[in-house]
Design a protein around this motif. Sequence first.
Motif, short mmCIF file in Angstrom:
data_model
loop_
_atom_site.label_atom_id
_atom_site.label_comp_id
_atom_site.label_asym_id
_atom_site.label_seq_id
_atom_site.Cartn_x
_atom_site.Cartn_y
_atom_site.Cartn_z
N LEU A 101 0.83 -1.22 0.00
CA LEU A 101 0.00 0.00 0.00
C LEU A 101 0.86 1.26 0.00
O LEU A 101 0.56 2.22 -0.70
CB LEU A 101 -0.93 0.02 1.21
CG LEU A 101 -2.23 -0.73 1.10
CD1 LEU A 101 -2.96 -0.72 2.43
CD2 LEU A 101 -3.11 -0.13 0.02
N TYR A 102 1.92 1.23 0.79
CA TYR A 102 2.80 2.39 0.87
C TYR A 102 3.42 2.70 -0.49
O TYR A 102 3.36 3.82 -0.96
CB TYR A 102 3.90 2.16 1.91
CG TYR A 102 4.87 3.31 1.99
CD1 TYR A 102 4.52 4.48 2.64
CD2 TYR A 102 6.11 3.24 1.39
CE1 TYR A 102 5.39 5.56 2.69
CE2 TYR A 102 6.99 4.31 1.44
CZ TYR A 102 6.63 5.46 2.09
OH TYR A 102 7.49 6.51 2.13
N TRP A 103 4.02 1.70 -1.12
CA TRP A 103 4.71 1.94 -2.39
C TRP A 103 3.74 2.24 -3.53
O TRP A 103 4.07 3.01 -4.43
CB TRP A 103 5.60 0.76 -2.76
CG TRP A 103 6.87 0.76 -1.99
CD1 TRP A 103 7.22 -0.12 -1.01
CD2 TRP A 103 7.97 1.67 -2.11
NE1 TRP A 103 8.45 0.21 -0.52
CE2 TRP A 103 8.94 1.29 -1.17
CE3 TRP A 103 8.22 2.78 -2.90
CZ2 TRP A 103 10.13 1.98 -1.01
CZ3 TRP A 103 9.41 3.46 -2.75
CH2 TRP A 103 10.35 3.06 -1.82
N CYS A 104 2.56 1.64 -3.50
CA CYS A 104 1.63 1.81 -4.62
C CYS A 104 0.72 3.02 -4.48
O CYS A 104 0.27 3.57 -5.49
CB CYS A 104 0.76 0.56 -4.77
SG CYS A 104 1.70 -0.89 -5.25
N PHE A 105 0.43 3.44 -3.26
CA PHE A 105 -0.60 4.47 -3.09
C PHE A 105 -0.23 5.56 -2.09
O PHE A 105 -0.22 6.74 -2.42
CB PHE A 105 -1.91 3.78 -2.67
CG PHE A 105 -3.04 4.72 -2.42
CD1 PHE A 105 -3.62 5.42 -3.46
CD2 PHE A 105 -3.53 4.92 -1.14
CE1 PHE A 105 -4.66 6.30 -3.23
CE2 PHE A 105 -4.56 5.79 -0.90
CZ PHE A 105 -5.13 6.49 -1.95
N LEU A 106 0.08 5.17 -0.87
CA LEU A 106 0.23 6.13 0.22
C LEU A 106 1.41 7.08 0.02
O LEU A 106 1.31 8.27 0.33
CB LEU A 106 0.37 5.40 1.55
CG LEU A 106 -0.84 4.58 1.98
CD1 LEU A 106 -0.54 3.82 3.25
CD2 LEU A 106 -2.05 5.48 2.16
N ARG A 107 2.51 6.57 -0.51
CA ARG A 107 3.72 7.40 -0.68
C ARG A 107 3.43 8.59 -1.59
O ARG A 107 3.75 9.74 -1.27
CB ARG A 107 4.83 6.54 -1.26
CG ARG A 107 6.14 7.24 -1.44
CD ARG A 107 7.17 6.24 -1.95
NE ARG A 107 8.49 6.79 -1.93
CZ ARG A 107 9.22 6.98 -3.02
NH1 ARG A 107 8.73 6.65 -4.20
NH2 ARG A 107 10.41 7.48 -2.92
N SER A 108 2.82 8.33 -2.74
CA SER A 108 2.54 9.43 -3.67
C SER A 108 1.46 10.37 -3.12
O SER A 108 1.54 11.58 -3.29
CB SER A 108 2.15 8.90 -5.04
OG SER A 108 0.97 8.15 -4.95
N LEU A 109 0.47 9.81 -2.43
CA LEU A 109 -0.59 10.64 -1.86
C LEU A 109 -0.04 11.61 -0.81
O LEU A 109 -0.28 12.81 -0.87
CB LEU A 109 -1.67 9.75 -1.24
CG LEU A 109 -2.81 10.47 -0.53
CD1 LEU A 109 -3.72 11.13 -1.54
CD2 LEU A 109 -3.58 9.50 0.34
N PHE A 110 0.74 11.08 0.14
CA PHE A 110 1.28 11.93 1.20
C PHE A 110 2.30 12.92 0.67
O PHE A 110 2.33 14.07 1.08
CB PHE A 110 1.90 11.08 2.30
CG PHE A 110 0.91 10.30 3.11
CD1 PHE A 110 -0.34 10.81 3.39
CD2 PHE A 110 1.24 9.05 3.59
CE1 PHE A 110 -1.26 10.08 4.14
CE2 PHE A 110 0.33 8.32 4.34
CZ PHE A 110 -0.91 8.84 4.62
N SER A 111 3.15 12.49 -0.25
CA SER A 111 4.17 13.40 -0.76
C SER A 111 3.55 14.51 -1.62
O SER A 111 3.99 15.65 -1.57
CB SER A 111 5.24 12.65 -1.55
OG SER A 111 4.68 12.03 -2.69
N ARG A 112 2.51 14.18 -2.39
CA ARG A 112 1.83 15.22 -3.17
C ARG A 112 1.18 16.25 -2.26
O ARG A 112 1.25 17.45 -2.51
CB ARG A 112 0.77 14.59 -4.08
CG ARG A 112 1.05 14.81 -5.54
CD ARG A 112 0.00 14.21 -6.42
NE ARG A 112 0.04 12.75 -6.28
CZ ARG A 112 -1.02 11.98 -6.19
NH1 ARG A 112 -2.22 12.47 -6.29
NH2 ARG A 112 -0.91 10.67 -6.03
N SER A 113 0.56 15.77 -1.21
CA SER A 113 -0.08 16.68 -0.25
C SER A 113 0.96 17.60 0.40
O SER A 113 0.75 18.80 0.52
CB SER A 113 -0.80 15.86 0.82
OG SER A 113 -1.26 16.68 1.85
N LEU A 114 2.08 17.03 0.81
CA LEU A 114 3.13 17.82 1.43
C LEU A 114 3.74 18.80 0.44
O LEU A 114 3.97 19.97 0.76
CB LEU A 114 4.21 16.89 2.00
CG LEU A 114 5.34 17.56 2.76
CD1 LEU A 114 4.80 18.37 3.94
CD2 LEU A 114 6.32 16.51 3.25
#
Length: 135
Positions: free
Chosen positions: A99-112
């Motif tokens: 989940l982290y590599w496929c979804f959460l990483r890009s979501l959180f980094s885009r938000s930041l």
Amino acid sequence: MMISNLQVVGLIYDAAGISILGGPAVFRMVNEITAQSGTYWNGNPALAQALAVARIDTTAGSVLLLLGFLFQITALQGYAIPELAIDLSVPALIVLFVLYWCFLRSLFSRSLANRVELRRAQQQAERSAKTDKEV
């Protein structure tokens, strides 16, 4: 001294944390490095995005490392952990890792990165307003 399952689980969590911490730096492409090292008017958006991703990776990797160390310390202290909890911890890690590599990483980094860009725009507007007042 016998190696318990909890020690092995701790080592697996540590390996996942290290791969999150170090993997992106090792596999960074030349075009990404070029974009991040360039100079741009009003800031470098590629650098802002890279720093946001690095912050997210550092946080996630550090949490996994700490969990791994806690599992190993718990095993060495001899605390009784239900086998079911130990058996479910590795599949849970695998699910979270994917989940982290496929979804959460890009979501959180885009938000930041968006928050960084917004703050940069606010600071620029404040500097511009201050300059206008002085003139």
